[in-house]
Design a protein around this motif. Structure first.
Motif, PDB file in Angstrom:
ATOM      1  N   VAL A  62       0.845  -1.196   0.000  1.00  0.00           N
ATOM      2  CA  VAL A  62       0.000   0.000   0.000  1.00  0.00           C
ATOM      3  C   VAL A  62       0.883   1.249   0.000  1.00  0.00           C
ATOM      4  N   ASP A  63       0.595   2.163  -0.910  1.00  0.00           N
ATOM      5  CA  ASP A  63       1.174   3.503  -0.866  1.00  0.00           C
ATOM      6  C   ASP A  63       0.161   4.381  -0.152  1.00  0.00           C
ATOM      7  N   VAL A  64       0.426   4.722   1.113  1.00  0.00           N
ATOM      8  CA  VAL A  64      -0.573   5.450   1.898  1.00  0.00           C
ATOM      9  C   VAL A  64      -0.871   6.831   1.323  1.00  0.00           C
ATOM     10  N   SER A  65       0.023   7.368   0.495  1.00  0.00           N
ATOM     11  CA  SER A  65      -0.220   8.675  -0.100  1.00  0.00           C
ATOM     12  C   SER A  65      -1.231   8.602  -1.239  1.00  0.00           C
ATOM     13  N   ASN A  66      -1.620   7.400  -1.642  1.00  0.00           N
ATOM     14  CA  ASN A  66      -2.592   7.175  -2.703  1.00  0.00           C
ATOM     15  C   ASN A  66      -3.925   6.786  -2.077  1.00  0.00           C
ATOM     16  N   GLN A  67      -4.889   7.718  -2.085  1.00  0.00           N
ATOM     17  CA  GLN A  67      -6.152   7.455  -1.395  1.00  0.00           C
ATOM     18  C   GLN A  67      -6.893   6.254  -1.974  1.00  0.00           C
ATOM     19  N   GLN A  68      -6.879   6.106  -3.281  1.00  0.00           N
ATOM     20  CA  GLN A  68      -7.579   4.991  -3.898  1.00  0.00           C
ATOM     21  C   GLN A  68      -7.023   3.660  -3.414  1.00  0.00           C
ATOM     22  N   GLN A  69      -5.696   3.557  -3.345  1.00  0.00           N
ATOM     23  CA  GLN A  69      -5.086   2.328  -2.838  1.00  0.00           C
ATOM     24  C   GLN A  69      -5.500   2.063  -1.399  1.00  0.00           C
ATOM     25  N   ALA A  70      -5.438   3.087  -0.556  1.00  0.00           N
ATOM     26  CA  ALA A  70      -5.789   2.914   0.853  1.00  0.00           C
ATOM     27  C   ALA A  70      -7.237   2.466   0.996  1.00  0.00           C
ATOM     28  N   VAL A  71      -8.142   3.098   0.253  1.00  0.00           N
ATOM     29  CA  VAL A  71      -9.559   2.740   0.334  1.00  0.00           C
ATOM     30  C   VAL A  71      -9.792   1.311  -0.151  1.00  0.00           C
ATOM     31  N   GLU A  72      -9.149   0.943  -1.243  1.00  0.00           N
ATOM     32  CA  GLU A  72      -9.355  -0.395  -1.805  1.00  0.00           C
ATOM     33  C   GLU A  72      -8.823  -1.486  -0.885  1.00  0.00           C
ATOM     34  N   VAL A  73      -7.606  -1.330  -0.389  1.00  0.00           N
ATOM     35  CA  VAL A  73      -7.013  -2.369   0.458  1.00  0.00           C
ATOM     36  C   VAL A  73      -7.767  -2.486   1.778  1.00  0.00           C
ATOM     37  N   ILE A  74      -8.052  -1.368   2.405  1.00  0.00           N
ATOM     38  CA  ILE A  74      -8.773  -1.408   3.682  1.00  0.00           C
ATOM     39  C   ILE A  74     -10.189  -1.934   3.474  1.00  0.00           C
ATOM     40  N   GLY A  75     -10.787  -1.603   2.347  1.00  0.00           N
ATOM     41  CA  GLY A  75     -12.112  -2.130   2.041  1.00  0.00           C
ATOM     42  C   GLY A  75     -12.109  -3.640   1.880  1.00  0.00           C
ATOM     43  N   ARG A  76     -11.062  -4.177   1.222  1.00  0.00           N
ATOM     44  CA  ARG A  76     -10.966  -5.635   1.062  1.00  0.00           C
ATOM     45  C   ARG A  76     -10.821  -6.334   2.402  1.00  0.00           C
ATOM     46  N   ILE A  77     -10.023  -5.738   3.278  1.00  0.00           N
ATOM     47  CA  ILE A  77      -9.853  -6.331   4.611  1.00  0.00           C
ATOM     48  C   ILE A  77     -11.177  -6.306   5.362  1.00  0.00           C
ATOM     49  N   ALA A  78     -11.879  -5.169   5.303  1.00  0.00           N
ATOM     50  CA  ALA A  78     -13.145  -5.011   6.031  1.00  0.00           C
ATOM     51  C   ALA A  78     -14.212  -5.973   5.520  1.00  0.00           C
ATOM     52  N   ALA A  79     -14.118  -6.351   4.250  1.00  0.00           N
ATOM     53  CA  ALA A  79     -15.087  -7.286   3.690  1.00  0.00           C
ATOM     54  C   ALA A  79     -14.883  -8.705   4.218  1.00  0.00           C
TER      55      ALA A  79
END
Length: 257
Positions: A62-79
């Motif tokens: 994850v590149d934390v400076s990239n909002q789309q990446q952060a949202v996608e990865v955290i969303g996958r974990i939350a699912a």
């Protein structure tokens, strides 16, 4: 005490230094640790090492400076499982005054240290709200509160982390989301060793001793000591603690004269 059994914890920058110590400590306390790091291979290697000890861990690039990446990865974990804890640890340092800090330097520090924290907060808070609450821990620095020589951009970024902590703690009281931050002084990480080797070749031991003694206690902190405080603040035992900044500084803030 301080059990994280059945908890899911996300740790940014968890593949090295302070983040690694936090990941290891949280896993030992029973959490399923998700290591979010720019270096995905290193994140998965750390996760594999943790799993070999019988604990739960997963690595993510994850590149934390990239909002789309952060949202996608955290969303996958939350699912896959409820998220209970976010540790915003990822960050970079910079040495320089306002005159020696280029615009590119300033933008890089802001993008990672400030926007990176915001991006992960933005991505995780809806999930914490949906789960009925949770804990956020941000990594600030004594630089957020003190005037340190040649730390212009870095101090700016950590001041922002401190005030974001207060804002989130205030805004989400009703959602049962606690938010605190830790402000370390110097911590002995691989970054320190690399900095000394690059900046003071042949004088590493001498400069290490000099930097260590800037803390009144006479040494740098160990990453595991930051990890121990992080474990407390993210545990149920700290359920009455929110909106606080914890200097972990060997007396640097109040005992230096």
């Amino acid at each position: 005490m301080f059990s994280l059994q059945y908890k899911t914890a996300l740790i940014t920058g968890g593949a090295s230094g302070i983040g690694l110590a936090i990941a290891q400590g949280f896993a030992q306390a029973g959490a399923h640790v998700h290591i979010l790091d720019l270096n995905g291979g290193q994140a998965e290697q750390v996760a594999s090492d943790i799993r070999r000890l019988g604990n739960k861990a997963t690595g993510h690039a994850v590149d934390v400076s990239n909002q789309q990446q952060a949202v996608e990865v955290i969303g996958r974990i939350a699912a896959q499982e409820p998220i209970h804890i976010l540790v915003n640890n990822a960050g970079v340092s910079h040495i320089g005054t306002v005159e020696t800090t280029t615009e590119a330097d300033f933008d890089r520090i802001f993008r990672i240290n400030v926007k990176g924290v915001y991006n992960c907060l933005y991505a995780v808070i809806p999930h914490l709200k949906a789960n009925g609450g949770g804990v956020i821990l941000n990594m600030a620095s004594v630089a957020a509160s003190l005037g340190l020589s040649e730390r212009f951009a870095y101090s700016m970024s950590k001041g922002a982390v401190l005030t974001m902590t207060l804002s989130v703690a205030k805004d989400y009281l009703a959602d049962k989301i606690r938010c605190n931050c830790i402000s370390p002084a110097r911590v002995h990480t691989p970054f320190v060793d690399g900095f000394l080797a690059k900046s003071y070749p042949g004088q590493e031991a001498e400069m290490f001793e000099k930097l260590s003694k800037t803390q009144p206690i006479g040494r740098m902190a160990e990453p595991s000591e930051v990890g121990a405080l992080a474990l407390y603040l993210c545990s149920d035992e700290a359920g009455f603690v929110t909106g606080c900044d914890y200097p972990l500084d060997g007396g640097f803030t109040r005992l230096n004269t």
